[in-house]
Structures are given as structure tokens and as C-alpha cells.
Design an enzyme around this catalytic site. Sequence first.
Site, PDB file in Angstrom:
ATOM      1  N   ALA A  73       0.850  -1.192   0.000  1.00  0.00           N
ATOM      2  CA  ALA A  73       0.000   0.000   0.000  1.00  0.00           C
ATOM      3  C   ALA A  73       0.887   1.244   0.000  1.00  0.00           C
ATOM      4  O   ALA A  73       2.095   1.146   0.231  1.00  0.00           O
ATOM      5  CB  ALA A  73      -0.894  -0.014   1.233  1.00  0.00           C
ATOM      6  N   GLN A  75       1.375   3.604   2.106  1.00  0.00           N
ATOM      7  CA  GLN A  75       2.148   3.741   3.352  1.00  0.00           C
ATOM      8  C   GLN A  75       2.706   2.391   3.810  1.00  0.00           C
ATOM      9  O   GLN A  75       2.683   2.053   4.998  1.00  0.00           O
ATOM     10  CB  GLN A  75       1.289   4.366   4.448  1.00  0.00           C
ATOM     11  CG  GLN A  75       1.112   5.876   4.326  1.00  0.00           C
ATOM     12  CD  GLN A  75       2.411   6.650   4.552  1.00  0.00           C
ATOM     13  OE1 GLN A  75       3.347   6.176   5.200  1.00  0.00           O
ATOM     14  NE2 GLN A  75       2.477   7.846   4.009  1.00  0.00           N
ATOM     15  N   SER A  76       3.242   1.617   2.894  1.00  0.00           N
ATOM     16  CA  SER A  76       3.770   0.294   3.232  1.00  0.00           C
ATOM     17  C   SER A  76       5.053   0.383   4.055  1.00  0.00           C
ATOM     18  O   SER A  76       6.039   0.983   3.618  1.00  0.00           O
ATOM     19  CB  SER A  76       4.048  -0.474   1.938  1.00  0.00           C
ATOM     20  OG  SER A  76       4.819  -1.626   2.199  1.00  0.00           O
ATOM     21  N   ASN A  77       5.039  -0.246   5.221  1.00  0.00           N
ATOM     22  CA  ASN A  77       6.264  -0.352   6.027  1.00  0.00           C
ATOM     23  C   ASN A  77       7.236  -1.330   5.381  1.00  0.00           C
ATOM     24  O   ASN A  77       8.447  -1.193   5.509  1.00  0.00           O
ATOM     25  CB  ASN A  77       5.928  -0.864   7.435  1.00  0.00           C
ATOM     26  CG  ASN A  77       4.977   0.056   8.161  1.00  0.00           C
ATOM     27  OD1 ASN A  77       5.252   1.241   8.304  1.00  0.00           O
ATOM     28  ND2 ASN A  77       3.847  -0.481   8.603  1.00  0.00           N
ATOM     29  N   ALA A  79       7.637  -1.805   2.131  1.00  0.00           N
ATOM     30  CA  ALA A  79       8.331  -1.110   1.030  1.00  0.00           C
ATOM     31  C   ALA A  79       9.489  -0.275   1.589  1.00  0.00           C
ATOM     32  O   ALA A  79      10.606  -0.306   1.055  1.00  0.00           O
ATOM     33  CB  ALA A  79       7.344  -0.230   0.263  1.00  0.00           C
TER      34      ALA A  79
END
Length: 343
Positions: A73, A75-77, A79
Site C-alpha cells: 500500500a 504507506q507500506s512499512n 516497502a
Amino acid sequence: MDLARFPRIRLGHTPTPLEPLERLSKELGGPELWIKRDDCTGLSTGGNKTRKLEFLMAEALAQEADMVMTQGATQSNHARQTAAAAAKLGFKCHLLLEDRIGSTDANYNNNGNVFLDLLHGATAEYRSSGLDMNQEMEDVAERFRTDGLKVYIIPGGGSNPTGALGYVNCAMELLGQVNDQSLPIDHLVHATGSAGTQGGLIVGLKAMNSHIPLLGIGVRAPKQKQEENVFRLAQATAEKLGCPGVVKREDVVANSDYVGEGYGLPTSESIEAIQMFAELEGLLLDPVYSSKGAAGLIDLIRKGHFKRGERVVFLHTGGSAGLFGYTSSFDLGGIVHTNKNSN
Ligand SMILES: *Cc1c(COP(=O)(O)O)cnc(C)c1O
């Protein structure tokens, strides 16, 4: 189970601390709460993906990849931690970010994890929600391959049997800590999403013949589907480790009552959990995962599911960088202006 056989690159600060939550335990008046600080794994503000990336990045290195690619997503942690690990190891990193919640909030779209992705030198492109993101990754990877790059693809959340080894390792680490401290625990609770954390933990616990019940609080899928996803990954992970069949279907327990309106959408309970952890313990939860896990933990204590006399460990999976993408979800009041130079 011989974890040492699998290539691993140290990226995290481990063992992560196991600490008591004295003020929160007192406030809730139920079980004795402890926290396993996987928010402190150290890589670009930490979090649970670091343990998975230790095994995934070792595989990328063994395959002599030039670039790692993953998706998540906005706000992917995952990524963000992948971008940081890639920077440290000298890989190019390309991210596909899925606009799952259709937000027009400038902080959501540019701050928090997105800011850190770009700061670590990753390149990124958006996708609208509802696409097959794994197919999208394959298509984009083909583009880079045509340009002569060797691309290593990491699935969303780093959740495949290789990534899940990181949480087999965490289960061993936690059991070592509680044994050293003679600290028997009655329950282990955490937020579950792409399933690698829960899948790895349950394999580690069961392979060591531990009977600590593990509860994953879901952040997206309904209970049945989440449990099936975790079970499938746990079976594949156990197979990879040479201990097939150690996990039974009934060992996999998820509770998806705290998802609210959907993935990445805060609930009043998740906001309350963030504020309780912040104000009572000086700890930062995240708006997408650990706050929903903690909301489930708090509610299950209030309902008497976890009781006085029990000891419960909450695995903090990290994600505080995401808070800066969600500041508009909070009503904290402002700062009082006291103008001392008014005359
Ligand atoms: C990804 C993530 C989770 C969920 O872990 P999975 O292995 O995807 O189930 C929980 N908390 C945070 C902060 C995360 O980033």
C-alpha cells in the site's frame, strides 16, 4: 529444524528487547502485559519486515540480482524497509505502491513511509486498487529485464517461505528470552496481514514443541481467509525447514473483529490504542497494523478473554513512520500560545 542452513544477511538489531508494560497493565487491570520490541529492529525506524529481509536479501544476493522489487500500500512499512535494505546492500530498488484507500491527503501520499522510500533512493510508481499486484510486478520486472537488469521480486509483505524464516527465528529468540528470565507466558498476540509473521512464528513455536497460544489480530481479510493464508504459508515454511506437518490447522488462530471499515482505515479503537500506548508507555504504534492488533488486545482484556494472573506478550511489529502519513486521523488539540512579549 536447521535454520542456520539458510543464507542470511544481518540487517536487524537483534535480539530485540522483551519489556514489561507496567502502566498499561495497571490501567487495564487484567493480565500482566509484556512487549517484544520488533519495532526496534533498527533498519530505517525498524519493524517486522527487517527479519524477513535478512533471508530474502540473502537470496537476492545469491542470485546476483541488480534490483529488488516489491509492492504494498502507499504507506507500506515493508516497502520502506526493503528500500533501506536495498540501499545498504547496493541494490537498485523499485516499488509498486497500491492506492488502496484512495486518499487525497498530502501527508498520506507523500510523508511517512513514502518520504523514506524516496530518501533511500528507491523509485516508485502507483497502481490503482484492485489490480493483481503480483502480476503487475511481473510485468514491470519484464520491462527492467529487457533493459538488462537482474530483478529479484519480493512478494507483498515479504511473505513467502523464505521471508517467514525470519519469524521462525523470532520465535526461537523469544523462547530463549522467556527461558532465560524464567518468565512463562500464556499468550502471544500480534497484528497479522500478509501472514509471514504469524506463519513463521507458529512454525517456530511448534517446531520447538511450545504450547504458547498464538493469536493474530487481522488487519484486512476475514478470519477464515486469514487463517487459511497463514496455515498455507506455515505448511510451506515447515516443509522448507524440514519439519513438515508440525503445524496443525487448529494452531492457526486469527481474530478479524478489529479491521473496521477496511485495510489502512483507522478505527476509534485503533486511535485509542495508539494514544494509550503513547501516553502510558511512551511507545509508538502504527495506524495500519500494530494499533489494530493492540485494539484487539485491549478489547479482549476488557471482555475478560485475557485475565488477571495470565502473562501476555504483545509482539510490536513496528510501523511508527506511518504515523506521519496519518496525522489528520488525530485530534490532539494544539499548543497553547503564551506571548510573553506582548507589551
Ligand atoms: C507488515 C506488518 C504487519 C503484518 O505482518 P505480516 O507478516 O504481513 O502478517 C504488522 N505490523 C506492521 C507494522 C507491519 O508493517
